[in-house]
Design an enzyme around this catalytic site. Sequence first.
Site, PDB file in Angstrom:
ATOM      1  N   GLU A   1      86.535 117.352 -24.817  1.00  0.00           N
ATOM      2  CA  GLU A   1      87.966 117.048 -24.871  1.00  0.00           C
ATOM      3  C   GLU A   1      88.348 116.363 -26.176  1.00  0.00           C
ATOM      4  O   GLU A   1      89.380 116.686 -26.774  1.00  0.00           O
ATOM      5  CB  GLU A   1      88.377 116.119 -23.710  1.00  0.00           C
ATOM      6  CG  GLU A   1      88.079 116.664 -22.350  1.00  0.00           C
ATOM      7  CD  GLU A   1      86.766 116.179 -21.769  1.00  0.00           C
ATOM      8  OE1 GLU A   1      86.744 115.872 -20.558  1.00  0.00           O
ATOM      9  OE2 GLU A   1      85.751 116.125 -22.510  1.00  0.00           O
TER      10      GLU A   1
ATOM     11  N   HIS B   1      82.708 114.277 -26.968  1.00  0.00           N
ATOM     12  CA  HIS B   1      82.933 115.058 -25.743  1.00  0.00           C
ATOM     13  C   HIS B   1      83.818 116.251 -26.083  1.00  0.00           C
ATOM     14  O   HIS B   1      84.605 116.204 -27.045  1.00  0.00           O
ATOM     15  CB  HIS B   1      83.620 114.205 -24.684  1.00  0.00           C
ATOM     16  CG  HIS B   1      82.765 113.126 -24.117  1.00  0.00           C
ATOM     17  ND1 HIS B   1      83.084 112.456 -22.962  1.00  0.00           N
ATOM     18  CD2 HIS B   1      81.580 112.585 -24.548  1.00  0.00           C
ATOM     19  CE1 HIS B   1      82.155 111.559 -22.700  1.00  0.00           C
ATOM     20  NE2 HIS B   1      81.231 111.615 -23.653  1.00  0.00           N
TER      21      HIS B   1
ATOM     22  N   CYS C   1      87.992 109.976 -22.362  1.00  0.00           N
ATOM     23  CA  CYS C   1      88.745 111.189 -22.663  1.00  0.00           C
ATOM     24  C   CYS C   1      90.141 111.140 -22.048  1.00  0.00           C
ATOM     25  O   CYS C   1      91.114 111.552 -22.675  1.00  0.00           O
ATOM     26  CB  CYS C   1      87.977 112.417 -22.176  1.00  0.00           C
ATOM     27  SG  CYS C   1      86.471 112.722 -23.139  1.00  0.00           S
TER      28      CYS C   1
END
Length: 150
Positions: free
Chosen positions: A49, A47, A80
């Site tokens: 992040e 992801h 995350c």
Amino acid sequence: MDKALEQARAAGDRGEVPVGAVIVSPDGQIIAADGNRTRELHDPTAHAEILALRAACRVVGSERLTGHDLYVTLEPCAMCAAALAAARIRRIYYGAADPKSGGVAHGARVFLHPQAHHRPDVYDGIAAEDCVRLLRDFFAAQRGGGGSKG
């Protein structure tokens, strides 16, 4: 948030869900930026992040990012959010809310959990219209419905 939106657009251009993240140092410098790469890297943890966290930690030379801020176009998921807490991110600024998969204001609400070791300050709705439009247009195109004209 403009830089996070740039990263999100680039992710969408790569066929990834258009989410972008930027980490800013205590002195206001962008030290890491990335967009989703789960498909490209065949990695469900890739992801925006997480990728930005990894890069920022390499820059800082520590697993802690105390005093650093994250700008991200979509509310972080539970995975995350937990990683952001572990890194001791100071503030999280996000654009679009994610009632389906969010982990901050929705779903798991990671930072409200009694076992959360760190609770960053969270600011939502930053450039929300732009962030929502980018996601909506991406998913409409995936379904073959085109997108908005605006």
